[in-house]
Enzyme design. Sequence first.
Site, PDB file in Angstrom:
ATOM      1  N   LEU A 115       0.851  -1.330   0.126  1.00 23.21           N
ATOM      2  CA  LEU A 115       0.141   0.043   0.159  1.00 23.21           C
ATOM      3  C   LEU A 115       1.346   1.549   0.096  1.00 23.21           C
ATOM      4  O   LEU A 115       2.086   1.288   0.568  1.00 23.21           O
ATOM      5  CB  LEU A 115      -0.788  -0.194   0.778  1.00 23.21           C
ATOM      6  CG  LEU A 115      -2.162  -1.104   1.448  1.00 23.21           C
ATOM      7  CD1 LEU A 115      -2.811  -1.261   2.593  1.00 23.21           C
ATOM      8  CD2 LEU A 115      -2.900  -0.992   0.186  1.00 23.21           C
ATOM      9  N   ASP A 116       0.176   2.418  -0.764  1.00 21.21           N
ATOM     10  CA  ASP A 116       1.988   3.166  -0.791  1.00 21.21           C
ATOM     11  C   ASP A 116       1.184   4.455  -0.002  1.00 21.21           C
ATOM     12  O   ASP A 116       0.428   4.036   1.276  1.00 21.21           O
ATOM     13  CB  ASP A 116       1.150   4.006  -2.396  1.00 21.21           C
ATOM     14  CG  ASP A 116       0.232   4.798  -2.047  1.00 21.21           C
ATOM     15  OD1 ASP A 116      -0.368   6.030  -0.819  1.00 21.21           O
ATOM     16  OD2 ASP A 116      -0.728   4.974  -3.532  1.00 21.21           O
ATOM     17  N   VAL A 117       2.487   5.477   0.674  1.00 24.83           N
ATOM     18  CA  VAL A 117       1.844   5.633   1.945  1.00 24.83           C
ATOM     19  C   VAL A 117       0.998   6.730   2.466  1.00 24.83           C
ATOM     20  O   VAL A 117       1.065   6.767   3.262  1.00 24.83           O
ATOM     21  CB  VAL A 117       3.854   6.482   1.729  1.00 24.83           C
ATOM     22  CG1 VAL A 117       3.189   7.624   0.617  1.00 24.83           C
ATOM     23  CG2 VAL A 117       4.259   6.977   3.380  1.00 24.83           C
ATOM     24  N   ASN A 118       0.763   6.764   1.800  1.00 30.56           N
ATOM     25  CA  ASN A 118      -1.061   7.568   1.917  1.00 30.56           C
ATOM     26  C   ASN A 118      -2.133   6.417   1.883  1.00 30.56           C
ATOM     27  O   ASN A 118      -3.446   7.740   1.845  1.00 30.56           O
ATOM     28  CB  ASN A 118      -1.216   9.258   0.966  1.00 30.56           C
ATOM     29  CG  ASN A 118       0.203  10.045   0.283  1.00 30.56           C
ATOM     30  OD1 ASN A 118       0.801   9.902   1.880  1.00 30.56           O
ATOM     31  ND2 ASN A 118       0.955  10.184  -0.473  1.00 30.56           N
ATOM     32  N   THR A 119      -2.229   5.643   1.475  1.00 34.78           N
ATOM     33  CA  THR A 119      -3.379   4.408   1.828  1.00 34.78           C
ATOM     34  C   THR A 119      -3.006   4.492   3.236  1.00 34.78           C
ATOM     35  O   THR A 119      -2.111   3.641   4.070  1.00 34.78           O
ATOM     36  CB  THR A 119      -3.056   3.870   0.408  1.00 34.78           C
ATOM     37  OG1 THR A 119      -2.957   4.310  -1.041  1.00 34.78           O
ATOM     38  CG2 THR A 119      -4.484   2.625   0.533  1.00 34.78           C
TER      39      THR A 119
END
Length: 311
Positions: A107-111
């Site tokens: 999951l990307d850093v903002n998810t």
Amino acid sequence: MTEKLQKVLARAGKGSRREIEGLISQGRVSVNGKVAVLGDRVTGSEQIRVDGHLVETQAESDIVCRVLAYHKPEGEVSTRKDPEGRPTVFDRLPRLQGARWVAVGRLDVNTSGLLLFTTDGELANRLMHPRHEIDREYAVRVFGEVDEAMLQRLRKGVMLEDGEARFETLKYTGGEGMNLWFHVTLKEGRNREVRRLWESQGVQVSRLMRVRYGKIEMPKNLPRGGWAELPLEQVNYLRKEVGLPPEQESKVDVNAPDRYKQVARIRKAVRKHNTRVKGAGTGAAPKKPAPTGSRGQGPKPGQRQKRKTRM
């Protein structure tokens, strides 16, 4: 039976196979006192050292397949180490001996939301492979003008820079004005795919959270940064989905829920007891006023107020 050296070391938690191949190439790995080379195979009974330190290894058949559900907060990266020093999703996971946690996708850093980890690298690889078509569900808040024609395009498919993509399902779940919530599902895990699909329509994603992976939903009441180990039934559901044989053992404590309930009851009783003691200590019964004009008979008004403030 022999295995590739890098596979054995990866299972022991010394890094990914690619990272370990780098260690072997640098001459930092030895087997029975001899510097290892790429292509070496081992049985697991050898003395294997990395940078001179003995590595505790286990046969693949001896490792119990375990799966964790982790509630990833925003701001954490999905790598083991970050050159920028940001927190990673591995920081709070329980320690293992002779094995390591492998993330099932990223999951990307903002998810935020549900991220699975397993001790079985083969299970992780198969779950991530698109041929198994395991759907992932996300709750997404978007900012911008959304109409039915746009939703139909996202359902039918739009062309991204790495090929056509679409949402398997797309359902409005709430919001008003320019801020709307949807639940969407995908059957693959391309990089930032949910965000890129919406951005292709000129809409910005302002919040994104994964809530389900296959039939595995985010455990209820799991706090951000918390993890819960899946029971054997759910582990074997995942293994069956990707054609792996069922696991026979589980590390999950079947009595844990009852013990947690007991601890919760004890904590509740302690809080209730402390509240009563505190109430009694503050003088629930009214005190008689100190006689006026008498020296040494009761504290001055300023002193009484100061005592209340300390409590």
